[in-house]
Design a protein around this motif. Sequence first.
Motif, PDB file in Angstrom:
ATOM      1  N   VAL A 331       1.224  -7.592  11.021  1.00  8.30           N
ATOM      2  CA  VAL A 331       2.090  -8.578  11.662  1.00  8.30           C
ATOM      3  C   VAL A 331       2.550  -9.574  10.594  1.00  8.30           C
ATOM      4  CG1 VAL A 331       2.332 -10.276  13.500  1.00  8.30           C
ATOM      5  CG2 VAL A 331       0.760  -8.341  13.800  1.00  8.30           C
ATOM      6  N   ILE A 332       3.866  -9.723  10.450  1.00  3.95           N
ATOM      7  CA  ILE A 332       4.442 -10.652   9.486  1.00  3.95           C
ATOM      8  C   ILE A 332       5.259 -11.673  10.271  1.00  3.95           C
ATOM      9  CG2 ILE A 332       5.941 -10.903   7.480  1.00  3.95           C
ATOM     10  CD1 ILE A 332       5.416  -7.964   6.845  1.00  3.95           C
ATOM     11  N   ASP A 333       4.936 -12.955  10.096  1.00  2.25           N
ATOM     12  CA  ASP A 333       5.725 -13.996  10.747  1.00  2.25           C
ATOM     13  C   ASP A 333       6.000 -15.127   9.768  1.00  2.25           C
ATOM     14  OD1 ASP A 333       3.488 -15.718  10.689  1.00  2.25           O
ATOM     15  OD2 ASP A 333       2.813 -15.052  12.659  1.00  2.25           O
ATOM     16  N   ARG A 334       6.452 -16.259  10.252  1.00  2.00           N
ATOM     17  CA  ARG A 334       6.907 -17.331   9.377  1.00  2.00           C
ATOM     18  C   ARG A 334       5.781 -18.099   8.704  1.00  2.00           C
ATOM     19  NH1 ARG A 334      12.176 -17.428   9.983  1.00  2.00           N
ATOM     20  NH2 ARG A 334      13.065 -16.665  11.929  1.00  2.00           N
ATOM     21  N   SER A 335       4.559 -17.870   9.134  1.00  2.00           N
ATOM     22  CA  SER A 335       3.469 -18.655   8.570  1.00  2.00           C
ATOM     23  C   SER A 335       2.374 -17.823   7.919  1.00  2.00           C
ATOM     24  CB  SER A 335       2.838 -19.540   9.653  1.00  2.00           C
ATOM     25  OG  SER A 335       2.336 -18.753  10.706  1.00  2.00           O
ATOM     26  N   VAL A 336       2.258 -16.541   8.274  1.00  2.00           N
ATOM     27  CA  VAL A 336       1.077 -15.796   7.853  1.00  2.00           C
ATOM     28  C   VAL A 336       1.344 -14.297   7.873  1.00  2.00           C
ATOM     29  CG1 VAL A 336       0.127 -15.627  10.191  1.00  2.00           C
ATOM     30  CG2 VAL A 336      -1.436 -15.632   8.240  1.00  2.00           C
ATOM     31  N   ASP A 357      -0.827 -19.682   0.739  1.00  2.00           N
ATOM     32  CA  ASP A 357      -1.814 -19.164  -0.212  1.00  2.00           C
ATOM     33  C   ASP A 357      -1.263 -18.057  -1.100  1.00  2.00           C
ATOM     34  OD1 ASP A 357      -3.671 -20.882   0.847  1.00  2.00           O
ATOM     35  OD2 ASP A 357      -4.594 -19.402   2.173  1.00  2.00           O
ATOM     36  N   ILE A 358       0.004 -17.684  -0.898  1.00  2.00           N
ATOM     37  CA  ILE A 358       0.588 -16.541  -1.596  1.00  2.00           C
ATOM     38  C   ILE A 358       1.661 -17.020  -2.569  1.00  2.00           C
ATOM     39  CG2 ILE A 358       1.923 -14.419  -1.325  1.00  2.00           C
ATOM     40  CD1 ILE A 358       0.651 -14.093   1.433  1.00  2.00           C
ATOM     41  N   SER A 359       1.518 -16.637  -3.827  1.00  2.00           N
ATOM     42  CA  SER A 359       2.528 -16.945  -4.832  1.00  2.00           C
ATOM     43  C   SER A 359       3.690 -15.970  -4.720  1.00  2.00           C
ATOM     44  CB  SER A 359       1.920 -16.874  -6.234  1.00  2.00           C
ATOM     45  OG  SER A 359       2.911 -16.934  -7.213  1.00  2.00           O
ATOM     46  N   HIS A 360       3.412 -14.675  -4.658  1.00  2.00           N
ATOM     47  CA  HIS A 360       4.438 -13.673  -4.418  1.00  2.00           C
ATOM     48  C   HIS A 360       3.814 -12.421  -3.836  1.00  2.00           C
ATOM     49  CE1 HIS A 360       3.508 -14.009  -8.765  1.00  2.00           C
ATOM     50  NE2 HIS A 360       3.401 -12.700  -8.756  1.00  2.00           N
ATOM     51  N   VAL A 361       4.658 -11.553  -3.302  1.00  2.00           N
ATOM     52  CA  VAL A 361       4.210 -10.392  -2.549  1.00  2.00           C
ATOM     53  C   VAL A 361       5.200  -9.253  -2.763  1.00  2.00           C
ATOM     54  CG1 VAL A 361       5.438 -11.200  -0.484  1.00  2.00           C
ATOM     55  CG2 VAL A 361       3.578  -9.562  -0.218  1.00  2.00           C
ATOM     56  N   GLY A 362       4.698  -8.032  -2.714  1.00  2.00           N
ATOM     57  CA  GLY A 362       5.580  -6.878  -2.872  1.00  2.00           C
ATOM     58  C   GLY A 362       4.826  -5.586  -2.644  1.00  2.00           C
ATOM     59  N   VAL A 363       5.475  -4.470  -2.956  1.00  2.00           N
ATOM     60  CA  VAL A 363       4.897  -3.141  -2.777  1.00  2.00           C
ATOM     61  C   VAL A 363       4.846  -2.461  -4.136  1.00  2.00           C
ATOM     62  CG1 VAL A 363       5.152  -0.893  -1.676  1.00  2.00           C
ATOM     63  CG2 VAL A 363       5.766  -2.968  -0.414  1.00  2.00           C
ATOM     64  N   ILE A 428       8.857  -2.291   4.994  1.00  2.00           N
ATOM     65  CA  ILE A 428       7.964  -3.408   4.682  1.00  2.00           C
ATOM     66  C   ILE A 428       8.718  -4.502   3.925  1.00  2.00           C
ATOM     67  CG2 ILE A 428       5.930  -4.110   3.367  1.00  2.00           C
ATOM     68  CD1 ILE A 428       5.136  -2.609   5.814  1.00  2.00           C
ATOM     69  N   LEU A 429       9.494  -4.116   2.908  1.00  2.00           N
ATOM     70  CA  LEU A 429      10.219  -5.113   2.113  1.00  2.00           C
ATOM     71  C   LEU A 429      11.262  -5.843   2.952  1.00  2.00           C
ATOM     72  CD1 LEU A 429      10.693  -3.204  -1.268  1.00  2.00           C
ATOM     73  CD2 LEU A 429       9.165  -5.126  -0.810  1.00  2.00           C
ATOM     74  N   ALA A 430      11.931  -5.130   3.862  1.00  2.00           N
ATOM     75  CA  ALA A 430      12.915  -5.781   4.726  1.00  2.00           C
ATOM     76  C   ALA A 430      12.255  -6.836   5.610  1.00  2.00           C
ATOM     77  CB  ALA A 430      13.634  -4.741   5.585  1.00  2.00           C
ATOM     78  N   ALA A 431      11.069  -6.524   6.120  1.00  2.00           N
ATOM     79  CA  ALA A 431      10.351  -7.487   6.954  1.00  2.00           C
ATOM     80  C   ALA A 431       9.911  -8.698   6.128  1.00  2.00           C
ATOM     81  CB  ALA A 431       9.146  -6.821   7.609  1.00  2.00           C
ATOM     82  N   LEU A 432       9.425  -8.449   4.918  1.00  2.00           N
ATOM     83  CA  LEU A 432       9.008  -9.560   4.055  1.00  2.00           C
ATOM     84  C   LEU A 432      10.196 -10.463   3.715  1.00  2.00           C
ATOM     85  CD1 LEU A 432       6.618  -7.671   1.605  1.00  2.00           C
ATOM     86  CD2 LEU A 432       5.956  -9.299   3.381  1.00  2.00           C
ATOM     87  N   ASP A 433      11.365  -9.856   3.501  1.00  2.00           N
ATOM     88  CA  ASP A 433      12.553 -10.649   3.169  1.00  2.00           C
ATOM     89  C   ASP A 433      12.890 -11.660   4.264  1.00  2.00           C
ATOM     90  OD1 ASP A 433      13.170  -9.720   0.627  1.00  2.00           O
ATOM     91  OD2 ASP A 433      14.309  -8.014   1.379  1.00  2.00           O
TER      92      ASP A 433
END
Length: 459
Positions: A331-336, A357-363, A428-433
């Motif tokens: 689950v990806i939302d605006r806070s966590v 708590d996250i500097s950056h994220v990716g696959v 996954i990347l589209a959701a993170l964006d």
Amino acid sequence: MSRFPDPARSRAVLIGVSHFPESPELADLPAVRENVAGLWRRLTDEATGVLGPGHCEVADPEGSTADIGRAINRAAAEASDMLLIYYAGHGLVDDRGRLYLATNATRADAPKYSALGVDLLREDLGGSGAAARVLILDCCFSGRAIEVMTGEEGLLDGQLSIAGTYTMTSTTANAPSYALAGERYTAFTGALLAALDSPQPLTLDEVYRSVAADLQSRGLPRPRQRATDTAGALALARGPAEPDKPPSDPVNEVRFRRDRAAAKTQMKRNMPKPLGLVSVFVVGLPVLFAGLNHDASWLWAIPLWGCGFAALIGLITALVGRSLPLETELVIDRSVITVLLHRSTASTGTLRIPWRDISHVGVLPPKRGSVNPKLTQVYEGNHLLVVRLRPGVPFSSTKGMTFSDELHELGYRVIATIGSFGADREQILAALDQFAGDRVLHSEQEFLARDPRIQPKMF
């Protein structure tokens, strides 16, 4: 006549600070994240951009003032053709009228010691060997940088005037800058990006005129500009990039789930077929011993062998079933970011990582040559959802999860394989964006550009 910067000899640092935890009186600026992402896309676009992704660094929005200073200093040292510095955030003025750029660590009541001083920024630009220096500021009171960069008191042994600088600011020395409610970008940067999307490449002078006309037509403060030498002839885009898609209806969250039935089917497909093996041991071994010893009494062992191997197979199946997630959900939302793990035993595990708590994220792909066979058998997608955590944030060890030990030591952690959520890399990347803004890194090259400590061999 316009000229394009040499991609190999040019560098850019994009700084966007949207949250100011040390200064609650400074309002959050969510549009700043989109500013940086939009400018990065245009500068590095394969067809129309003027820089490679590795030469256009996005500064960590939650990094310290010193971290941002180091990024600027590094780019200034490496650039020999164009050096571009962009900042969006809050501008602060001290009691002597000096301009400071707020960072995540800034205290509004003490900008001199906690914010990035434009005087120091001038020194880095002046000390660079770049042929052209471009400074773009989108913040309140940004017009004060004009005097700092081009006034006589602002020159460093005349270097800036000789080599050429171009300073563009969102407003005057004493006026605020605007981020309009409901707009994707701040007013100034939105107009800047629209100019870079022009069908014909525009020089910096032409970009400025386009931005000024746009803002004035909406009754917003007029931006300011000052150029020395021929810096105004520089172009930052080679033509129209693919326009940004208008934002869709707000989405509160995105969920990915690998359902129980699919996981069971995949588990059964990958488990060894035991019947033939069992029949060999249950029937074949007693018969073999009976034949070798000419003693039919060995045949009584068949039922015992059968029970023993049935129990062994049952135990193995139970242990494997327990070790494999039958249903996992991301689950990806605006806070966590949240991961829910449901096992066959009905126990549930939950992992929650706040964006703060996250500097950056990716696959990332699993480390070459060390793919865990279990993962490739059970999951179709063995790419890893990876986060770079802020210093001091606790997280359970993931070193055994087909991940580079070197990256683990640098603070990178694996959340899970994306196949465990029934999703592919693009999904996954589209959701993170949608929710992570400029924290999202879309390729190995972007990981290398964001974190200079990473080496290609670590992937």
